[in-house]
Design an enzyme around this catalytic site. Structure first.
Site, mmCIF file in Angstrom:
data_model
loop_
_atom_site.group_PDB
_atom_site.id
_atom_site.type_symbol
_atom_site.label_atom_id
_atom_site.label_comp_id
_atom_site.label_asym_id
_atom_site.label_seq_id
_atom_site.Cartn_x
_atom_site.Cartn_y
_atom_site.Cartn_z
ATOM 1 N N LYS A 88 -15.290 -1.812 -13.322
ATOM 2 C CA LYS A 88 -14.514 -1.499 -12.113
ATOM 3 C C LYS A 88 -15.196 -0.304 -11.467
ATOM 4 C CE LYS A 88 -10.419 -2.744 -10.250
ATOM 5 N NZ LYS A 88 -9.688 -4.001 -10.273
ATOM 6 N N GLY A 188 8.534 -8.106 -4.279
ATOM 7 C CA GLY A 188 7.269 -8.073 -3.535
ATOM 8 C C GLY A 188 6.860 -9.478 -3.139
ATOM 9 N N VAL A 189 7.003 -9.785 -1.825
ATOM 10 C CA VAL A 189 6.614 -11.122 -1.373
ATOM 11 C C VAL A 189 5.419 -11.012 -0.420
ATOM 12 C CG1 VAL A 189 8.664 -12.492 -1.858
ATOM 13 C CG2 VAL A 189 8.631 -11.050 0.189
ATOM 14 N N GLY A 190 4.351 -10.445 -0.942
ATOM 15 C CA GLY A 190 3.093 -10.372 -0.212
ATOM 16 C C GLY A 190 2.296 -11.640 -0.487
ATOM 17 N N ASN A 191 0.983 -11.482 -0.573
ATOM 18 C CA ASN A 191 0.115 -12.651 -0.721
ATOM 19 C C ASN A 191 0.432 -13.492 -1.949
ATOM 20 O OD1 ASN A 191 -1.422 -12.068 1.597
ATOM 21 N ND2 ASN A 191 -2.498 -10.464 0.447
ATOM 22 N N VAL A 192 0.660 -12.835 -3.075
ATOM 23 C CA VAL A 192 0.938 -13.589 -4.302
ATOM 24 C C VAL A 192 2.416 -13.984 -4.370
ATOM 25 C CG1 VAL A 192 0.845 -13.589 -6.823
ATOM 26 C CG2 VAL A 192 -0.910 -12.369 -5.537
HETATM 27 P P1 NAD Z 1 0.306 -7.567 -1.253
HETATM 28 O O1 NAD Z 1 0.014 -6.182 -0.818
HETATM 29 O O2 NAD Z 1 -0.055 -8.714 -0.373
HETATM 30 O O3 NAD Z 1 1.875 -7.714 -1.566
HETATM 31 C C1 NAD Z 1 2.632 -6.728 -2.177
HETATM 32 C C2 NAD Z 1 4.020 -6.767 -1.550
HETATM 33 O O4 NAD Z 1 4.865 -5.863 -2.246
HETATM 34 C C3 NAD Z 1 4.032 -6.353 -0.086
HETATM 35 O O5 NAD Z 1 4.744 -7.310 0.675
HETATM 36 C C4 NAD Z 1 4.753 -5.010 -0.098
HETATM 37 O O6 NAD Z 1 5.471 -4.760 1.074
HETATM 38 C C5 NAD Z 1 5.654 -5.183 -1.304
HETATM 39 N N1 NAD Z 1 6.145 -3.944 -1.894
HETATM 40 C C6 NAD Z 1 5.490 -2.758 -2.032
HETATM 41 N N2 NAD Z 1 6.280 -1.866 -2.632
HETATM 42 C C7 NAD Z 1 7.453 -2.492 -2.894
HETATM 43 C C8 NAD Z 1 8.669 -2.101 -3.508
HETATM 44 N N3 NAD Z 1 8.839 -0.869 -3.985
HETATM 45 N N4 NAD Z 1 9.667 -3.016 -3.601
HETATM 46 C C9 NAD Z 1 9.512 -4.261 -3.132
HETATM 47 N N5 NAD Z 1 8.363 -4.690 -2.543
HETATM 48 C C10 NAD Z 1 7.359 -3.821 -2.420
HETATM 49 O O7 NAD Z 1 -0.350 -7.717 -2.694
HETATM 50 P P2 NAD Z 1 -0.654 -9.063 -3.482
HETATM 51 O O8 NAD Z 1 -2.063 -9.480 -3.250
HETATM 52 O O9 NAD Z 1 0.448 -10.036 -3.255
HETATM 53 O O10 NAD Z 1 -0.599 -8.530 -4.994
HETATM 54 C C11 NAD Z 1 0.647 -8.228 -5.602
HETATM 55 C C12 NAD Z 1 0.378 -7.550 -6.934
HETATM 56 O O11 NAD Z 1 -0.371 -8.424 -7.777
HETATM 57 C C13 NAD Z 1 -0.452 -6.268 -6.845
HETATM 58 O O12 NAD Z 1 0.004 -5.385 -7.849
HETATM 59 C C14 NAD Z 1 -1.855 -6.726 -7.172
HETATM 60 O O13 NAD Z 1 -2.614 -5.679 -7.729
HETATM 61 C C15 NAD Z 1 -1.585 -7.803 -8.191
HETATM 62 N N6 NAD Z 1 -2.634 -8.818 -8.272
HETATM 63 C C16 NAD Z 1 -2.987 -9.538 -7.165
HETATM 64 C C17 NAD Z 1 -3.973 -10.522 -7.266
HETATM 65 C C18 NAD Z 1 -4.370 -11.340 -6.074
HETATM 66 O O14 NAD Z 1 -5.053 -12.342 -6.246
HETATM 67 N N7 NAD Z 1 -3.964 -10.995 -4.873
HETATM 68 C C19 NAD Z 1 -4.598 -10.761 -8.501
HETATM 69 C C20 NAD Z 1 -4.205 -10.026 -9.623
HETATM 70 C C21 NAD Z 1 -3.216 -9.053 -9.487
#
Ligand code: NAD
Length: 362
Positions: A88, A188-192
């Site tokens: 990393k 957390g309803v972001g990308n994942v």
């Molecule tokens: P993202 O930033 O698209 O989504 C995160 C969501 O969480 C956002 O909508 C944000 O507004 C919300 N959030 C932040 N703080 C919050 C809180 N206190 N309460 C409720 N919601 C909150 O990120 P992502 O890509 O969806 O990833 C989510 C998690 O998974 C991260 O921790 C990331 O490190 C991990 N992850 C992601 C991937 C990937 O492929 N994207 C792979 C492995 C791990």
């Protein structure tokens, strides 16, 4: 897993305690680049892990972050059966203020200088555009956009893997992998998270979501009318499954004491505030935990596939196996009377030791 040591530890003491092979400090006054590339372990293959850009409180904090994250990547790759080591990198600086083409291209030259021992990718604070700049100076970069022959957004693959890990944890917890009728809270309803909700709704789960941004919530509720939105603190809710998909360290003294779920499985990295204390606390409360670095490995599988010529079908088949791996780890936890995080680390360590032995035989 060895935990990160106290602030006063000497650097080589830290590297020894955590098992790192090599750390590269990268400095370039003209572009303003200051970066640390941490190569934790290359027994299984080249060390792959993203480049994070962050404004750290101190250089020492940046080093510790790089060391901790690279160690986590070793475990993630090992337990997922990938022929990859763990690495990393961190770039010290504010991603909104200190980015430039020159900075990333200079960084790309540093990545190139270790001749493929470290392969980089996107992470917090870096973007596809940054990866394109890096790729002008080194071929050891993955997770490129689709128009550049890359694998594109890994999130749907990660979400599918989390779904598989959740089903396996459900099997251990409830005696059935079916999530039909189960109350699942997705934080957390972001990308994942939003992709995970699609799978859960398809299976007939009762989903409640929480997010700090209204537009993220609306994107889900517009698509799925049956999804409820949490009001108040989610740890006061009655639920079967807690799915942390936002930030790390949400499993801590306070939340575990209040958590009313039978199990936890989600995408967020470093969910346990303290792996030993809070892993055990969940175990003692009878809450099964699908270890984060096991269930969220789909994204790593996706970028790994890019190195060998991207094949989406093969990646999804590999991601599906997160079900078997999670179940295997939960069984190790039962059989060895430990908590799932520790069981996952043991499985990773055993694979690394076995392959190290094979590599040493003529
Ligand atoms: P993202 O930033 O698209 O989504 C995160 C969501 O969480 C956002 O909508 C944000 O507004 C919300 N959030 C932040 N703080 C919050 C809180 N206190 N309460 C409720 N919601 C909150 O990120 P992502 O890509 O969806 O990833 C989510 C998690 O998974 C991260 O921790 C990331 O490190 C991990 N992850 C992601 C991937 C990937 O492929 N994207 C792979 C492995 C791990």
């Amino acid at each position: 897993m060895q935990t990160v040591a106290a602030q006063e530890k000497q650097i080589f003491e830290l590297l020894t305690a955590m098992g790192h092979e090599q750390v590269l400090f990268c400095n370039d006054e003209v572009s303003g680049l200051r970066a640390i590339i941490a190569i934790h372990n290359t027994v299984l293959g080249p060390a792959l892990g993203g480049t994070r850009m962050w404004e750290y409180a101190s250089d020492y904090d940046a080093l510790v972050d790089a060391l901790r994250l690279s160690q986590g990547m070793t475990y993630k790759a090992a337990v997922s059966g990938l022929n990859l080591g763990g690495g990393k990198a961190v770039i010290l600086g504010n991603p909104r203020q200190h980015k430039s083409e020159a900075l990333f291209r200079r960084y790309g030259k540093f990545v190139e200088s270790v001749n493929g021992k470290y392969i980089t990718a996107e992470d917090v604070g870096t973007t596809k555009q940054d990866m394109e700049y890096i790729s002008a100076e080194t071929k050891h970069v993955t997770g490129l956009p689709e128009h550049k022959g890359g694998s594109g957004d890994p999130s749907p693959v990660t979400a599918y893997g989390v779904y598989m890990g959740m089903k396996a944890t459900a099997k251990k917890t409830f005696g059935t992998e079916s999530l039909n009728g189960k109350k699942v809270v997705v934080q957390g309803v972001g990308n994942v998270g939003r992709n995970l909700v699609d799978h859960l709704i398809n299976e007939g789960a009762h989903v409640t979501i929480a997010d700090i941004f209204e537009d993220q919530i609306l994107a889900v509720t517009k698509k799925h009318a049956s999804v409820k939105v949490a009001t108040g603190d989610i740890f006061d809710l009655d639920m079967d499954v807690y799915a942390p998909c936002a930030l790390g360290a949400t499993l801590n003294d306070d939340s575990i004491a209040r958590l009313k779920a039978g199990m936890v499985a989600g995408a967020a990295n470093n969910q346990l505030k303290n792996t030993e204390i809070h892993g055990k606390m969940l175990q003692e409360k009878g809450i099964w935990y699908g270890p984060d670095f096991v269930v969220n490995a789909g994204g790593l599988m996706n970028v790994y596939s890019e190195l060998e010529g991207y094949n989406r079908e093969a990646v999804m088949a590999q991601t599906e196996k997160i079900f078997d791996t999670t179940l295997r780890i939960l069984d190790i936890a039962s059989n060895e009377n430990t908590h799932p995080h520790e069981a996952a680390v043991r499985l990773a360590d055993r694979r690394i030791a076995a392959i190290k032995h094979i590599n040493s035989v003529l």
